[in-house]
Design a protein around this motif. Structure first.
Motif, PDB file in Angstrom:
ATOM      1  N   GLY A 113       8.303 -63.997  15.209  1.00 46.82           N
ATOM      2  CA  GLY A 113       9.301 -63.439  14.282  1.00 46.82           C
ATOM      3  C   GLY A 113      10.525 -64.302  14.138  1.00 46.82           C
ATOM      4  O   GLY A 113      10.503 -65.512  14.357  1.00 46.82           O
ATOM      5  N   SER A 127      19.279 -61.292   6.367  1.00 44.40           N
ATOM      6  CA  SER A 127      19.960 -60.044   6.712  1.00 44.40           C
ATOM      7  C   SER A 127      20.315 -59.219   5.473  1.00 44.40           C
ATOM      8  O   SER A 127      20.889 -59.747   4.524  1.00 44.40           O
ATOM      9  CB  SER A 127      21.227 -60.373   7.503  1.00 44.40           C
ATOM     10  N   TYR A 165       3.343 -54.597   4.932  1.00 44.13           N
ATOM     11  CA  TYR A 165       4.125 -55.279   5.971  1.00 44.13           C
ATOM     12  C   TYR A 165       5.403 -54.545   6.344  1.00 44.13           C
ATOM     13  O   TYR A 165       6.033 -54.872   7.341  1.00 44.13           O
ATOM     14  CB  TYR A 165       4.453 -56.714   5.535  1.00 44.13           C
ATOM     15  N   GLY A 166       5.807 -53.586   5.499  1.00 47.57           N
ATOM     16  CA  GLY A 166       7.048 -52.861   5.812  1.00 47.57           C
ATOM     17  C   GLY A 166       6.804 -51.383   6.050  1.00 47.57           C
ATOM     18  O   GLY A 166       7.705 -50.660   6.433  1.00 47.57           O
ATOM     19  N   LYS A 214      15.810 -52.165   5.275  1.00 46.12           N
ATOM     20  CA  LYS A 214      15.240 -52.808   6.467  1.00 46.12           C
ATOM     21  C   LYS A 214      13.760 -53.161   6.299  1.00 46.12           C
ATOM     22  O   LYS A 214      13.317 -54.280   6.578  1.00 46.12           O
ATOM     23  CB  LYS A 214      15.426 -51.833   7.643  1.00 46.12           C
ATOM     24  N   ARG A 215      12.972 -52.206   5.838  1.00 45.13           N
ATOM     25  CA  ARG A 215      11.514 -52.397   5.786  1.00 45.13           C
ATOM     26  C   ARG A 215      11.111 -53.402   4.705  1.00 45.13           C
ATOM     27  O   ARG A 215      10.206 -54.203   4.904  1.00 45.13           O
ATOM     28  CB  ARG A 215      10.826 -51.043   5.584  1.00 45.13           C
ATOM     29  N   GLN A 218      11.950 -56.909   5.961  1.00 46.27           N
ATOM     30  CA  GLN A 218      10.964 -57.349   6.956  1.00 46.27           C
ATOM     31  C   GLN A 218       9.670 -57.785   6.270  1.00 46.27           C
ATOM     32  O   GLN A 218       9.094 -58.835   6.586  1.00 46.27           O
ATOM     33  CB  GLN A 218      10.662 -56.203   7.917  1.00 46.27           C
ATOM     34  N   ARG A 221      10.063 -61.124   4.494  1.00 48.44           N
ATOM     35  CA  ARG A 221      10.170 -62.222   5.468  1.00 48.44           C
ATOM     36  C   ARG A 221       8.783 -62.604   5.989  1.00 48.44           C
ATOM     37  O   ARG A 221       8.449 -63.791   6.111  1.00 48.44           O
ATOM     38  CB  ARG A 221      11.049 -61.729   6.622  1.00 48.44           C
ATOM     39  N   ILE A 222       7.947 -61.604   6.270  1.00 44.16           N
ATOM     40  CA  ILE A 222       6.599 -61.867   6.788  1.00 44.16           C
ATOM     41  C   ILE A 222       5.785 -62.660   5.764  1.00 44.16           C
ATOM     42  O   ILE A 222       5.067 -63.603   6.109  1.00 44.16           O
ATOM     43  CB  ILE A 222       5.898 -60.534   7.163  1.00 44.16           C
ATOM     44  N   HIS A 254       5.830 -56.550  15.509  1.00 44.05           N
ATOM     45  CA  HIS A 254       5.271 -55.807  14.382  1.00 44.05           C
ATOM     46  C   HIS A 254       3.874 -55.380  14.788  1.00 44.05           C
ATOM     47  O   HIS A 254       3.149 -56.149  15.425  1.00 44.05           O
ATOM     48  CB  HIS A 254       5.222 -56.746  13.169  1.00 44.05           C
ATOM     49  N   ARG A 309      17.431 -55.173  19.253  1.00 45.71           N
ATOM     50  CA  ARG A 309      16.376 -55.947  18.594  1.00 45.71           C
ATOM     51  C   ARG A 309      15.097 -55.985  19.425  1.00 45.71           C
ATOM     52  O   ARG A 309      14.029 -56.312  18.917  1.00 45.71           O
ATOM     53  CB  ARG A 309      16.847 -57.378  18.353  1.00 45.71           C
TER      54      ARG A 309
END
Ligand SMILES: C[S@@+](CC[C@H](N)C(=O)[O-])C[C@H]1O[C@@H](n2cnc3c(N)ncnc32)[C@H](O)[C@@H]1O
Length: 321
Positions: A113, A127, A165-166, A214-215, A218, A221-222, A254, A309
């Motif tokens: 990650g 972010s 992914y989220g 947030k989701r 994420q 990003r993945i 994850h 985290r």
């Protein structure tokens, strides 16, 4: 020597708290004279601890696809007490190259990650809490950024990305809102995406489950960093690189990553690949790994309280037979 080295290394990694550090150290059980690979060097938090366990004998190979970790590596190198090299690149590629060159390794870590160092630099665009260009590339030299995915993927693709992914419940609504907005003007900044997500989620649900963006962040990003595919490719290369008796530890954040690791370890620990209906084994495949963790290790409540985290971290480890 050991405690001196450890305190010298620790003083300088205060900007990153390595996750599940005691378990990683115990499972990798690095001994003087060994060769250690940290394939996700980051700010070098784990690396400092593992290098200290070499007690001045052995060697260290650090890998990261993010070239901005280099100053952290140079600082680590000055204090490591053993020869250390930095190889910049995707661990899937670099591990395969090392194995192809006949390198043999005793301990190998993947701490998957994004690093706190990357998240805490707003200009990297990881972010949702800071306004910045919508980037999200761990390796700034790759072509496709978060901005490209958000502006170019169609509604079906976006929905699939956010869902898969989220685990985002409002994936379709968010994808449709993105499509409406980008018809007027392409997305450039994280704040534009955060605003669109917020507006797409029904008001009563906006703050039920952490930050509303947030989701989606994420998930993007993945995808931008091809994280699951890299992991799938890296595990066989890592196995090839390990000497018999060599240990591998993987920290994932994850459930999809953890599933990949769990299945790979289980398949290698099983050996035989004959269909279950065969009365006896005819493939003759021997196990190549022995599991060191039956169930994934999780952070303690104290670690999670000190470092939120860490809360989703899962650690699995195995030894090459
Ligand atoms: C969670 S951080 C590692 C933190 C590190 N263990 C420490 O204690 O400082 C993950 C790091 O791995 C890098 N990374 C993630 N995926 C990678 C990949 N496929 N290839 C190479 N590096 C990768 C990221 O750039 C990031 O710096």
């Amino acid at each position: 020597m050991r405690s001196l080295l450890r305190s010298a290394l620790r003083q300088h990694d205060a900007d990153h708290v390595p996750v599940l550090a005691d378990d990683v150290r115990a499972l990798l059980a690095v001994k003087p004279g060994e060769t250690v690979v940290d394939a996700t060097f980051g700010a070098g938090g784990h690396a400092a601890l593992l290098a200290a366990d070499l007690e001045g004998k052995g060697r260290f190979i650090a890998i990261d696809k993010d070239s901005t970790v280099r100053p952290y590596f140079e600082r680590f190198q000055r204090r490591a007490g053993v020869p250390a090299r930095f190889l910049r690149g995707d661990f899937a590629v670099v591990l395969a190259q090392l194995a192809g060159n006949g390198v043999e390794v005793d301990a190998l870590l993947l701490d998957l990650g994004v690093s706190s160092m990357q998240v805490d630099r707003p200009e990297r665009g990881f972010s949702y809490a800071a306004d910045a260009p919508l980037d999200m590339r761990m390796d700034p030299s790759v072509e496709r950024s978060g901005r490209d995915v958000v502006n170019e993927a169609d509604v079906r693709e976006l929905t699939d990305i956010f869902r898969r992914y989220g685990e985002e419940r409002f994936a379709r609504q968010i994808a449709q809102a993105i499509e409406r907005r980008r018809r007027e003007r392409p997305f450039e900044r994280t704040s534009e995406l955060v605003e669109t997500i917020r507006e797409a989620i029904p008001a009563p649900r906006r703050f039920g489950d952490g930050h509303p963006a947030k989701r989606v962040f994420q998930a993007l990003r993945i995808v931008v960093n091809d994280e699951l595919e890299s992991l799938e490719r890296a595990l066989p290369a890592a196995l090839q690189l390990l000497r018999p008796g060599g240990r591998i530890a993987v920290v994932s954040f994850h459930s999809l990553e953890d599933r990949i690791v769990k299945r790979f370890f289980a398949a290698q620990a099983r050996g035989c690949t004959c269909p279950p209906e065969f009365p006896v084994c005819v493939c003759g495949k021997e196990p190549t790994l022995r599991l060191l963790t039956r169930k994934a290790a999780r952070p303690s409540p104290a670690e999670t309280a000190a470092n939120p985290r860490a809360s989703s971290a899962r650690l699995r480890a195995a030894v090459k037979t």
